[in-house]
Enzyme design. Structure first.
Site, short mmCIF file in Angstrom:
data_model
loop_
_atom_site.label_atom_id
_atom_site.label_comp_id
_atom_site.label_asym_id
_atom_site.label_seq_id
_atom_site.Cartn_x
_atom_site.Cartn_y
_atom_site.Cartn_z
N SER A 127 12.15 -10.13 35.77
CA SER A 127 12.35 -11.24 34.84
C SER A 127 11.04 -11.78 34.27
CB SER A 127 13.12 -12.37 35.52
OG SER A 127 14.38 -11.93 35.96
N HIS A 181 9.27 -17.20 36.09
CA HIS A 181 9.57 -17.10 34.66
C HIS A 181 8.48 -17.78 33.82
CE1 HIS A 181 14.19 -16.49 35.29
NE2 HIS A 181 13.47 -15.52 35.79
#
Length: 239
Positions: A127, A181
């Site tokens: 991610s 993230h």
């Protein structure tokens, strides 16, 4: 916009070759994990290189890289594979093979580093690297919004919406490694500014409309790469 390809033995590499290769590696690692006892099993995740804060603190720094290729369960792998084959392929087409790989790997390192610094739990997945690609792609469309036309402006709006929605979702979903993230997002944005190519208007033959040529970023933009690696290394060692 022409796809960034490079001649080799009279042929050209597919414009999104590396995105497909990385996806294949992720799938291969997941299959190996399932064979070894299950990709949701803690001991398997640790054995295959997930981010484990105490182990990194003890010197297993290689986990900062390997965690990007480890996925927890089939759904995790599927979602990240779809995102990689979307944002990743677009980034590779826009930036070229070497710049895409640089953005992907260093954004992944930055994401796992941020997770290591600020969250104690085990984490894994691509991610952070994908967020880095999405951020770099947003920079590319923002920088070239005039020549990219309506399609480019639509892409830019879509990228900003997707990034914003994912950040908000990460804030309300406790299972999401938000620091990872954000680390990938910030790193991808910086690399995007340094490495994004520019679209240049090229006069066409007489009576023909002008074309658009893509000019690579200046070579000095690559100086950001060793600088970021030094900063990330100092943050990890200095924790």
């Amino acid at each position: 916009m022409n796809s960034p390809t490079r001649p080799t033995d009279g042929r050209q590499l597919p414009a999104t070759l590396l995105a497909w290769i990385i996806t294949a590696i992720n799938v291969a690692v997941w299959i190996a994990m399932e064979t070894a006892g299950g990709s949701t099993t803690g001991r398997v995740l640790v054995a295959f290189g997930a981010k484990v804060t105490p182990l990194i603190a003890q010197g297993e720094y290689w986990r900062l890289l390997t965690a990007n290729f480890v996925h927890v369960g089939a759904t995790h792998l599927l979602l990240n594979s779809v995102a990689l084959l979307s944002f990743g392929r677009l980034t590779e087409m826009a930036f070229g093979h070497s710049r895409f790989l640089t953005i992907y790997l260093i954004s992944g390192l930055a994401g796992v580093t941020a997770s290591y610094l600020f969250t104690p739990g085990l984490s894994a997945g691509a991610s952070a690297a994908i967020f880095g690609c999405a951020a770099a792609l947003t920079v590319f469309f923002a920088r070239n919004r005039r020549l990219a036309g309506a399609a480019g402006r639509a892409q830019l709006s879509g990228m900003l919406f997707i990034l914003g929605a994912n950040v908000v979702f990460g804030l309300v979903a406790p299972a999401i490694d938000q620091w990872g993230h954000l680390g990938g997002l910030v790193c991808g944005s910086i690399l995007g500014f340094a490495l994004a190519p520019r679209l240049v208007l090229v006069p066409g033959p007489e009576g023909e409309p002008p074309g658009i040529r893509k000019e690579p970023s200046p070579l000095f933009g690559w100086l950001i790469v060793p600088l970021m690696l030094i900063i990330l290394g100092a943050l990890v060692v200095g924790k």
